[in-house]
Design an enzyme around this catalytic site. Structure first.
Site, short mmCIF file in Angstrom:
data_model
loop_
_atom_site.label_atom_id
_atom_site.label_comp_id
_atom_site.label_asym_id
_atom_site.label_seq_id
_atom_site.Cartn_x
_atom_site.Cartn_y
_atom_site.Cartn_z
N HIS A 89 0.83 -1.21 0.00
CA HIS A 89 0.00 0.00 0.00
C HIS A 89 0.87 1.26 0.00
CE1 HIS A 89 -3.23 -2.78 1.11
NE2 HIS A 89 -4.08 -1.82 0.74
N LYS A 118 -0.97 4.87 4.50
CA LYS A 118 -1.91 3.94 5.13
C LYS A 118 -1.52 3.73 6.59
CE LYS A 118 -4.11 -0.57 4.59
NZ LYS A 118 -5.46 -0.07 4.84
#
Ligand SMILES: NC(=O)c1ccc[n+]([C@@H]2O[C@H](COP(=O)([O-])OP(=O)(O)OC[C@H]3O[C@@H](n4cnc5c(N)ncnc54)[C@H](O)[C@@H]3O)[C@@H](O)[C@H]2O)c1
Length: 218
Positions: free
Chosen positions: A130, A134
């Site tokens: 990610h 995040k």
């Protein structure tokens, strides 16, 4: 016309949800809550049928509780929050709650295929990748994938610029591996799933419903 308010409206996902809702003929964007916009969730519930929440793991449950107490259905995309708390809040409300760890159709299929493959292959591990902003690790998608698979499935988390939200499930057996890989190039990948949930949340047979697969397959 379904009246939709968005929590986290100034965030990466929230901004895109606001644009998507505004562009839909059957939906009206009636509220945008975000500390950055100086608007609290409580301020937008009065005009909404559905609250969509893309905020933070530590605020999503409070936002959902506020919505359910106000009789407003809630669609949650925030990952890493307390799902048991949502179950408790939903039990005492006539309004419905829906949560999907991943709103992308390809991710839902990846989870299904991985669950099926894990029943016949010896072992598996998950790598989830990610963007660096995040907050939670492992991702909700990876945690849910592992839950759906047979056996103990280790999860490895990568956080780097240049990535949106990808996941690889690698299965290993005698002299072979199988890799199931889902890649997103843009946050628009999540929007058809979010629209589907907004349109269906009021008619859910139970609450909360967890996972987009319940809206896609019998
Ligand atoms: N389910 C999915 O398919 C999916 C897809 C992408 C991201 N996500 C999740 O969605 C969440 C948001 O991701 P993002 O990249 O948009 O984050 P982001 O940090 O860009 O945006 C979050 C926004 O929420 C706001 N916020 C914080 N507290 C709030 C509160 N109490 N009320 C209203 N707004 C509040 C912040 O100011 C910020 O603007 C994360 O948990 C992420 O993991 C889920």
């Amino acid at each position: 016309m379904i009246r939709v308010a968005v929590a986290g409206a100034a965030g990466r996902m929230g901004r895109m949800v606001c644009e998507t809702v505004s562009a839909a003929d059957d939906l009206a964007l009636t509220g945008q809550a975000d500390p950055v916009l100086d608007t609290a969730v409580g301020d937008v519930l009065g005009d909404a049928d559905v609250l969509v929440d893309f905020t933070r793991p530590d605020t999503a449950l409070d936002n959902a509780r506020a919505a359910l107490e106000a009789g407003v259905h809630v669609v949650i995309g925030t990952s890493g929050f307390d799902l048991d708390g949502l179950r408790e809040a939903a039990a005492s409300s006539a309004a419905k709650a829906f949560f999907a760890p991943n709103f992308a159709i390809g991710a839902v299929l990846m989870m299904r295929f991985a669950a099926e493959a894990s029943r016949v292959m010896a072992r598996a591990e998950i790598i989830e990748l990610h963007h660096e902003g995040k907050l939670d690790a492992p991702s909700g998608t990876a945690a849910r994938t592992a839950e759906m698979m047979e056996g103990d499935v280790p999860i490895h988390s990568v956080r780097l610029p240049g990535i949106v939200a990808d996941q690889e499930v690698i299965l290993g057996d005698v002299a072979q591996t199988l890799t199931i890989r889902h890649v997103t190039t843009d946050r628009t990948s999540f929007m058809p799933g979010v629209l589907l949930a907004i349109r269906r949340v009021a008619d859910l047979p139970e609450s909360p419903v967890v996972g987009l697969e319940h809206l896609l397959f019998d």
